[in-house]
Enzyme design. Structure first.
Site, mmCIF file in Angstrom:
data_model
loop_
_atom_site.group_PDB
_atom_site.id
_atom_site.type_symbol
_atom_site.label_atom_id
_atom_site.label_comp_id
_atom_site.label_asym_id
_atom_site.label_seq_id
_atom_site.Cartn_x
_atom_site.Cartn_y
_atom_site.Cartn_z
ATOM 1 N N TYR A 56 0.833 -1.198 0.000
ATOM 2 C CA TYR A 56 0.000 0.000 0.000
ATOM 3 C C TYR A 56 0.874 1.257 0.000
ATOM 4 O O TYR A 56 1.359 1.708 1.038
ATOM 5 C CB TYR A 56 -0.938 0.016 1.207
ATOM 6 C CG TYR A 56 -1.845 -1.193 1.322
ATOM 7 C CD1 TYR A 56 -2.204 -1.952 0.211
ATOM 8 C CD2 TYR A 56 -2.346 -1.581 2.562
ATOM 9 C CE1 TYR A 56 -3.032 -3.053 0.325
ATOM 10 C CE2 TYR A 56 -3.188 -2.686 2.684
ATOM 11 C CZ TYR A 56 -3.514 -3.416 1.564
ATOM 12 O OH TYR A 56 -4.335 -4.523 1.683
ATOM 13 N N HIS A 146 0.069 -12.338 1.583
ATOM 14 C CA HIS A 146 -0.693 -11.388 0.779
ATOM 15 C C HIS A 146 -0.800 -11.861 -0.669
ATOM 16 O O HIS A 146 0.203 -11.878 -1.393
ATOM 17 C CB HIS A 146 -0.007 -10.022 0.842
ATOM 18 C CG HIS A 146 -0.865 -8.875 0.405
ATOM 19 N ND1 HIS A 146 -0.394 -7.580 0.308
ATOM 20 C CD2 HIS A 146 -2.179 -8.820 0.064
ATOM 21 C CE1 HIS A 146 -1.377 -6.793 -0.084
ATOM 22 N NE2 HIS A 146 -2.464 -7.521 -0.242
#
Length: 329
Positions: A56, A146
């Site tokens: 992010y 992830h």
């Protein structure tokens, strides 16, 4: 706000969590003062679970979240980050092939680093060390694998055992995997000792596919599920022509379905967004829902939606209309 324990771990999360992708400049820049105000608003509303990742904003989300939480008692909140992408620094002035319209894989940040898939044991350890440095912490409460969709072999045989060792050492409180699909998450529940899985977009008012295997498996094994993507990237927030579903333009059939669901919820005086937020929480395996927010107003809105009382008749009417199923199909 109600808290739920993740599996057999000691980690407890609030039913509503703060998804920190947006404060990593997802799609557009966010002012640092707005980030601090958003985290402050979350704290006031009782939110104590914050989720981030190196991906992010090339670490920007982690740095901002760590700074916003600094000074708050460490045992009073839960923080999760993710492994699987490591950030390699780029020489100044290096062209970055994934930049388009000023965005780095969707984030409005300078191309200072390159994301590199790495589910090796060394990659996991490096990822956690780098995350701790960016966050300014000595431990994380939850570490998720992830998006290991295309890296199953390494994820199961290298990354997961590395997370187990870090959990045993106390560097991580709970471990899990986060994905937009259910099949591999179900495999993690069956073949490993994960505490939690983060399932995005597959247990919503538009997609109940997690009911087929994932949620029954989690319930049977005493594991937990955190549900993300409850608005299916926008269609369940505001169903209209041009709305997005799973980050692309929504097909007309799905738009029609969303509008029919909205008509039922509003017939009970309930906004569609409130029903979408509440729906996953009724399942016994679901510990909480994760909502991405970038401003204090968005945080307060999500908390207000969670406080709405949803009449049972609303769910009954959705089932009667064939808009909700019991088996995920």
């Amino acid at each position: 706000m109600r808290r739920n324990r993740l599996g057999s771990s000691t980690v407890e999360v609030t039913e509503l969590s703060f998804g920190a992708a947006a404060i990593g400049n997802l799609f557009r820049a966010v002012d640092p003062a707005q980030v601090a105000a958003a985290v402050d608003a979350a704290w006031v509303e009782g939110i104590r679970y914050f989720d981030t990742a190196p991906h992010y904003g090339l670490g920007l989300s982690e740095r901002r979240l760590g700074e916003a939480l600094r000074g708050r008692p460490r045992d009073s909140y839960v923080l999760s980050t993710k492994v699987g992408r490591v950030l390699d620094p780029l020489p100044a002035g290096t062209a970055f092939e994934n930049m388009s319209d000023g965005l780095s894989e969707g984030f409005a940040v300078p191309a200072t680093h390159r994301r590199r898939w790495d589910f090796s044991a060394d990659g996991v350890r490096r990822s956690i060390e780098d995350s701790l440095e960016r966050l300014g912490l000595d431990r994380v409460d939850i570490a998720y694998l992830h998006d290991p969709d295309d890296h199953a072999e390494a994820a199961f045989h290298e990354a997961y055992p590395a997370l187990e060792k870090l959990r045993a050492q106390g560097v991580i409180g709970a471990i899990g995997a986060g994905m937009n699909q259910t099949a591999m998450l179900t495999r993690f529940l069956r073949d490993t000792d994960v505490d939690v899985v983060l399932c995005a977009g597959r247990y919503t008012l538009l997609d109940q596919s997690a009911l087929i295997e994932l949620l029954p498996e989690a319930a049977a094994r005493g594991r937990s599920v955190v549900v993300g993507g409850v608005f299916n990237s926008g269609l369940l927030a505001d169903p209209r022509p041009g709305a997005t579903y799973d980050y692309t333009a929504a097909p007309l059939a799905l738009l029609d379905r969303a509008l029919r669901i909205k008509a039922v919820t509003e017939g009970h005086g309930i906004p569609l967004r409130a029903a979408a937020l509440h729906y996953p929480l009724a399942h016994p395996a679901v510990a909480g829902v994760l909502v991405g927010t970038r401003s204090p107003d968005e945080v307060r809105d999500a908390a207000a939606l969670l406080r709405r009382e949803i009449p049972d008749g609303l769910w009954d009417d959705l089932r009667a209309e064939g808009l909700l199923t019991e088996d995920g199909h």
